[in-house]
Design an enzyme around this catalytic site. Structure first.
Site, PDB file in Angstrom:
ATOM      1  N   SER A  31       0.851  -1.189   0.000  1.00  0.00           N
ATOM      2  CA  SER A  31       0.000   0.000   0.000  1.00  0.00           C
ATOM      3  C   SER A  31       0.885   1.235   0.000  1.00  0.00           C
ATOM      4  O   SER A  31       1.766   1.376   0.858  1.00  0.00           O
ATOM      5  CB  SER A  31      -0.919  -0.007   1.228  1.00  0.00           C
ATOM      6  OG  SER A  31      -1.724   1.154   1.257  1.00  0.00           O
TER       7      SER A  31
ATOM      8  N   PHE B  91      -7.219   4.559   4.084  1.00  0.00           N
ATOM      9  CA  PHE B  91      -8.295   3.574   4.247  1.00  0.00           C
ATOM     10  C   PHE B  91      -7.758   2.141   4.179  1.00  0.00           C
ATOM     11  O   PHE B  91      -8.240   1.256   4.890  1.00  0.00           O
ATOM     12  CB  PHE B  91      -9.356   3.804   3.163  1.00  0.00           C
ATOM     13  CG  PHE B  91     -10.193   2.584   2.881  1.00  0.00           C
ATOM     14  CD1 PHE B  91     -11.187   2.167   3.761  1.00  0.00           C
ATOM     15  CD2 PHE B  91      -9.963   1.816   1.739  1.00  0.00           C
ATOM     16  CE1 PHE B  91     -11.931   1.031   3.498  1.00  0.00           C
ATOM     17  CE2 PHE B  91     -10.708   0.686   1.484  1.00  0.00           C
ATOM     18  CZ  PHE B  91     -11.698   0.291   2.361  1.00  0.00           C
ATOM     19  N   GLU B  92      -6.777   1.909   3.289  1.00  0.00           N
ATOM     20  CA  GLU B  92      -6.201   0.565   3.163  1.00  0.00           C
ATOM     21  C   GLU B  92      -5.529   0.129   4.471  1.00  0.00           C
ATOM     22  O   GLU B  92      -5.606  -1.027   4.879  1.00  0.00           O
ATOM     23  CB  GLU B  92      -5.201   0.539   2.011  1.00  0.00           C
ATOM     24  CG  GLU B  92      -5.850   0.809   0.656  1.00  0.00           C
ATOM     25  CD  GLU B  92      -4.819   0.861  -0.463  1.00  0.00           C
ATOM     26  OE1 GLU B  92      -3.631   0.601  -0.169  1.00  0.00           O
ATOM     27  OE2 GLU B  92      -5.195   1.146  -1.600  1.00  0.00           O
ATOM     28  N   LEU B  93      -4.857   1.089   5.135  1.00  0.00           N
ATOM     29  CA  LEU B  93      -4.250   0.782   6.431  1.00  0.00           C
ATOM     30  C   LEU B  93      -5.320   0.442   7.455  1.00  0.00           C
ATOM     31  O   LEU B  93      -5.193  -0.518   8.225  1.00  0.00           O
ATOM     32  CB  LEU B  93      -3.411   1.973   6.902  1.00  0.00           C
ATOM     33  CG  LEU B  93      -2.779   1.857   8.293  1.00  0.00           C
ATOM     34  CD1 LEU B  93      -1.901   0.623   8.385  1.00  0.00           C
ATOM     35  CD2 LEU B  93      -1.988   3.114   8.624  1.00  0.00           C
TER      36      LEU B  93
END
Length: 579
Positions: free
Chosen positions: A406, A490-492
């Site tokens: 990411s 958001f990915e985290l």
């Protein structure tokens, strides 16, 4: 008259022997029912032997043979016959099996049967108390020395047979019942039923048995008694000798530590050995004594000398012990001897202490250096262990990727201020889609998931992110100011949620690519993860050799799954082909 009645009463009420017996159903009827062939009278507390005197047990020279065929039985007062099978009262010799009472007791009185083949002899044995003797019972144990001459051995039971006619006195040597007279023993003679030894030899040791006949109520009885002869060296003419410690010995001691003092003494041979052995502690204000005797002398040499040991123990050495004198004293019938021992404080060996200190410092230095090396190279040690010993943990876990990547790409929505500050370069993207695959995939055989490369366009973005994260073993996040302030955060957040929900927790790897400040709108779960999860800081330059910084990549591999390194061919696909 009273003695005769007591004798007959004791014989009729004879006691049963305590040997293990077995019932005999058939026996020689002409043996068990007839009168005894021999009647023996012996005395309590004496050792006596009885040989089976049947004719078939003797060879032509009159000595017994075939002892295996000899059997002994006890005839009880009710007439029943019991076979004696326990060896407690049976003694096997070279030529026969003897009935042996050691010592004889009142309960041994009774009738005994001895058989060899078809021959049988019946013996009546009566054990009499020595208290019934008119004159004292003679000595049953004598000690002779080799320097003596004309020693006498008398039959000890003759004093109990006063006023009775004594006849046929016979002497035997040891338990083989051999005659005491022989051509080789020319210095032994029998005069008036007494053995006279003109000179004493070591071979005279043994048990001497004397038999003689007496008549009681017209019945012939054989009175049997034994005398044990011991032969030793002449008594010493010297006082004892202290073997150690020598007189004037100074022993080193430590205050508060225990200390043993042992005195070794040698005594010469004595027929009446009664030693005196002492340790005497002489303090300034009082004295203390420790003594012993024969029980301290367990070691006997072949020439009859005895070595004795007396040990005293100081539980804790005190200052009084240092100024005291310790005397070892030994005495025999000839004289005495003394030796004195003192104590001194043990001096500290400076050289030895120096060696000890230097060794301790060296050992401590080695331990500190070793601990430091382990601390500095712990990650390298773990990676080396994984590469050669650990099992590949990626096998059979139903995951498709080793790590999900990411990062903040060119398409990330940034505010204008941030865009102006970072629009000149996109180092995060180059690091993510070029350098990470070059090292982790090509060099260390890991399989990475990069969105622009591995996810097909057209799918629902949110659903694809959640699925791909669950299909990965690790999630790598390249953090910078651009990433923290972009929608990529958001990915985290999704990865943190997955790691908390799954049974096999997803592990997150945070790479601090550039310094950043946490904005206020950052979700709490992300803020907590940034403060608690380990973070690897990137300090290299993508355009220089520092991009291959080994220590940085070792830390990344340390957090990656355990996987055997299989170096594959160099990837030819560049970063621009993934745009």
């Amino acid at each position: 008259m009273i003695n005769t009645m007591c004798f007959m009463m004791a014989f009729i009420l004879s006691l049963i022997s305590y040997n293990i017996l077995t019932e005999v159903t058939e026996f020689h009827p002409n043996c068990s029912d007839r009168e005894p062939d021999y009647r023996y009278q012996v005395f309590a507390k004496e050792n006596v032997f009885f040989q089976c005197p049947v004719k078939s047990s003797y060879n032509g020279n009159g000595t017994p043979f075939n002892k295996e065929r000899t059997q002994w039985f006890l005839q009880k007062s009710d007439g029943n016959i019991k076979k004696m099978i326990n060896g407690r009262d049976l003694k096997a010799t070279k030529s026969a099996i003897l009935l042996w009472f050691s010592p004889a007791e009142m309960r041994h009185s009774g009738t005994y049967l001895c058989t060899v083949d078809n021959d049988c002899i019946k013996l009546a044995v009566f054990v009499q108390s020595k208290d019934n003797c008119i004159l004292p019972y003679g000595s049953s144990s004598l000690y002779f020395t080799t320097d003596k001459t004309k020693e006498l051995i008398s039959c000890p039971s003759q004093g109990c047979q006063q006023m009775k006619n004594i006849s046929n006195v016979t002497w035997y040597k040891s338990d083989e019942f051999a005659s005491v007279t022989s051509p080789e023993r020319y210095s032994l003679t029998i005069i008036n039923n007494v053995i006279q030894l003109e000179k004493i030899y070591k071979e005279d040791v043994g048990v001497y048995t004397c038999d003689f006949d007496v008549y009681i109520n017209s019945s012939k009885w054989i009175v049997r008694a034994t005398t044990k002869i011991e032969v030793g060296l002449p008594d010493t003419e010297k006082p004892p000798e202290i073997l150690g410690p020598s007189n004037g010995t100074i022993l080193t001691a430590e205050i508060g530590k225990p200390l043993n003092l042992t005195c070794r003494i040698r005594f010469g041979p004595e027929s009446c050995f009664n030693p005196v052995i002492k340790w005497k502690s002489m303090y300034p204000n009082y004295e203390k004594e420790h003594s012993g005797g024969k029980e301290l002398c367990s070691n006997i040499t072949v020439i009859g000398e005895k070595e004795c040991f007396l040990t005293i123990t100081l539980d804790k050495v005190t200052e009084n012990d240092i100024v005291a004198k310790f005397c070892c004293y030994a005495e025999n019938a000839v004289g005495n001897v003394t030796t004195v021992v003192t104590l001194s404080l043990k001096q500290i060996d400076i050289v030895f202490l120096t060696y000890i200190l230097c060794g301790a410092v060296l050992l401590l230095t080695i331990l500190l250096i070793g601990s430091g090396m382990i601390y500095l190279y712990w990650i390298e040690i773990v990676l080396l262990y994984r590469n050669y010993i650990s099992k590949d943990e990626t096998i059979g876990d139903d995951k498709d990727f080793d790590a999900f990547i990411s990062y903040a790409s060119q398409g990330s929505e940034l505010d204008m201020e941030t865009m102006e500050s970072y629009s000149d370069k996109y180092d995060e993207e180059r690091f993510a889609i070029q350098l990470l695959p070059d090292v982790l995939e090509d060099k260390y055989n890991y399989k990475l998931c990069i969105l622009e490369r591995d996810i097909l366009p057209g799918g629902a973005y949110v659903e694809d992110i959640a699925k791909i994260i669950k299909r990965s073993r690790r999630a790598i996040f390249i953090l910078s100011e651009k990433y923290i302030r972009s929608p990529k955060v958001f990915e985290l957040q999704a990865a943190i949620t997955c790691s908390l929900e799954e049974q096999e927790a997803l592990k997150l790897i945070l790479i601090k690519f550039k310094p950043f400040k946490e904005p206020e709108f950052l979700p709490n779960v992300v803020r907590k993860a940034l403060s608690t999860l380990p973070m690897v800081t990137w300090k290299g330059d993508l355009d220089s050799k520092t991009s291959q910084n080994l220590k940085f990549w070792n830390r990344i591999r340390y957090y990656m799954p355990v996987k055997k390194v299989q170096i594959s061919g160099k990837r030819s696909l560049s970063v621009f082909k993934h745009k």
